[in-house]
Design an enzyme around this catalytic site. Structure first.
Site, PDB file in Angstrom:
ATOM      1  CG  MET A  31     -58.664  19.010  58.702  1.00 40.23           C
ATOM      2  SD  MET A  31     -58.335  20.205  59.980  1.00 40.23           S
ATOM      3  CE  MET A  31     -56.702  20.744  59.541  1.00 40.23           C
ATOM      4  N   GLY A  32     -59.520  18.751  53.869  1.00 33.07           N
ATOM      5  CA  GLY A  32     -59.539  19.352  52.543  1.00 33.07           C
ATOM      6  C   GLY A  32     -58.159  19.838  52.145  1.00 33.07           C
ATOM      7  CG  HIS A  56     -51.405  17.202  49.758  1.00 31.47           C
ATOM      8  ND1 HIS A  56     -51.044  15.942  50.180  1.00 31.47           N
ATOM      9  CD2 HIS A  56     -51.474  17.963  50.888  1.00 31.47           C
ATOM     10  CE1 HIS A  56     -50.888  15.942  51.485  1.00 31.47           C
ATOM     11  NE2 HIS A  56     -51.157  17.153  51.950  1.00 31.47           N
ATOM     12  N   GLY A  87     -50.669  13.308  48.944  1.00 31.10           N
ATOM     13  CA  GLY A  87     -50.635  12.511  50.177  1.00 31.10           C
ATOM     14  C   GLY A  87     -52.033  12.003  50.511  1.00 31.10           C
ATOM     15  CG  HIS A  88     -55.115  14.701  51.635  1.00 26.54           C
ATOM     16  ND1 HIS A  88     -54.565  15.922  51.336  1.00 26.54           N
ATOM     17  CD2 HIS A  88     -55.326  14.707  52.971  1.00 26.54           C
ATOM     18  CE1 HIS A  88     -54.457  16.649  52.440  1.00 26.54           C
ATOM     19  NE2 HIS A  88     -54.902  15.930  53.450  1.00 26.54           N
ATOM     20  CG  ASP A  99     -50.474  14.724  60.394  1.00 30.33           C
ATOM     21  OD1 ASP A  99     -49.883  15.777  60.653  1.00 30.33           O
ATOM     22  OD2 ASP A  99     -51.156  14.567  59.372  1.00 30.33           O
ATOM     23  CD  GLN A 136     -54.140  13.504  62.913  1.00 28.27           C
ATOM     24  OE1 GLN A 136     -54.479  14.658  63.161  1.00 28.27           O
ATOM     25  NE2 GLN A 136     -54.178  13.019  61.685  1.00 28.27           N
TER      26      GLN A 136
HETATM   27  O1  PAF Z   1     -54.969  14.998  59.753  1.00 27.04           O
HETATM   28  C1  PAF Z   1     -55.913  15.783  59.534  1.00 27.04           C
HETATM   29  O2  PAF Z   1     -56.096  16.299  58.416  1.00 27.04           O
HETATM   30  C2  PAF Z   1     -56.853  16.139  60.664  1.00 27.04           C
HETATM   31  O3  PAF Z   1     -56.181  16.268  61.870  1.00 27.04           O
HETATM   32  C3  PAF Z   1     -58.036  15.166  60.780  1.00 27.04           C
HETATM   33  C4  PAF Z   1     -57.566  13.769  61.157  1.00 27.04           C
HETATM   34  C5  PAF Z   1     -58.804  15.123  59.477  1.00 27.04           C
HETATM   35  C6  PAF Z   1     -58.991  15.638  61.889  1.00 27.04           C
HETATM   36  O4  PAF Z   1     -59.516  16.895  61.601  1.00 27.04           O
END
Ligand code: PAF
Length: 283
Positions: free
Chosen positions: A32-33, A36, A38-39, A153, A156
């Protein structure tokens, strides 16, 4: 040079052209932009495991509740593009809301039963329905061989693993370890909301995780003891309000009585108005 794509048709064309050329493993990192480190670790893992990597950048409205932070969620397109490219993305997919939800409020949704109402789903009704829906849309657009998600997450991950199994999707879910600041705080785009005092208080989450990990390493496996002990760690920081502290089977999100190898220990708590999560997969 990283390409920026805005439409589903463009992303699908990119993916199908690669596939037609043969031999290309395609990786997708949904985000979701507000990217950081982690991404960046997810993008680097995708770079290492795939021939081509797409990073999606989309603040998905359907996973936010009516009183949540959709409007103020940090948006930093330029910096995100630079980070994604430096970490190894070939494509940045940044669609508009209308592009992914052409029928607005009358959209088709993907609902993963039971799991979606547990952990974060219990305090954020509808959240995982939004996540499952947007991830399905991204999978259908990019048709990736692998998609990369953070262990932070954890609920998730459980929902998306169940969804890909139920829908018999061809995409493999790859889960990457939690990335932390030097003092232990799990990286999150929402850490930007914390005041300096809240940030210090928020360290109680990682302290509780480490505490339970050390008890388990010492041989304690009984859930009531481990959970009570974690509550004790939180009690020392009364400014932080606990949402949940749980020991669960990671696949079903059912509570366990005895922590086994692979059991998920997960916490969620409010520091001021910011909800934070952290977890560990027990050895
Ligand atoms: O983990 C996230 O940033 C969001 O939940 C995802 C998986 C990009 C879905 O919008």
């Amino acid at each position: 040079m990283m390409q920026v794509l805005r439409t589903v048709a463009e992303l699908r064309r990119w993916s199908r052209t690669l596939r037609a050329a043969g031999g290309n493993i395609i990786g997708l990192v949904p985000t979701m932009g507000a990217l950081h480190e982690g991404h960046a670790s997810l993008i680097r893992a995708a770079r290492a495991g795939c021939a081509q990597v797409a990073v999606s950048l989309f603040v998905n409205p359907t996973q936010f509740g009516p009183n949540e932070d959709f409007a103020r969620y940090p948006r930093s397109f330029e910096a995100d593009g630079a980070l994604a490219e430096a970490a190894g993305a070939d494509v940045l997919f940044a669609p508009t809301v209308e592009e992914l939800y052409p029928n607005g409020a009358e959209s088709t949704f993907v609902d993963v039963p039971i799991l979606s109402d547990r952990l974060d789903g219990a305090s954020r009704p509808g959240h995982f329905r939004g996540v499952a829906t947007v991830v399905t849309k991204l999978f259908l657009a990019a048709e990736p061989d692998r998609a990369y998600f953070g262990q932070k997450d954890a609920a998730q991950v459980a929902v998306l693993r169940r969804m890909t199994a139920d829908l018999r999707l061809a995409t493999e879910i790859v889960v990457c370890p939690i990335v932390r600041d030097a003092d232990g705080l799990a990286l999150s785009s929402r850490n930007a909301y914390l005041t300096p005092a809240e940030r210090t208080q928020a360290l109680v989450l990682s302290r509780a995780v480490r505490h339970v990990e050390s008890l388990v390493a010492g041989g304690e496996r009984r859930a009531p003891i481990l959970l009570a002990s974690a509550h004790g760690v939180f009690a020392a920081v009364p400014e932080v309000r606990v949402d949940y502290i749980a020991l669960l089977d990671w696949a079903t999100l059912d509570p366990v009585e005895i922590a086994a190898s692979g059991t998920l220990f997960a916490v969620a708590a409010w520091a001021g108005s910011t909800r934070l999560i952290d977890n560990a997969i027990l050895p």
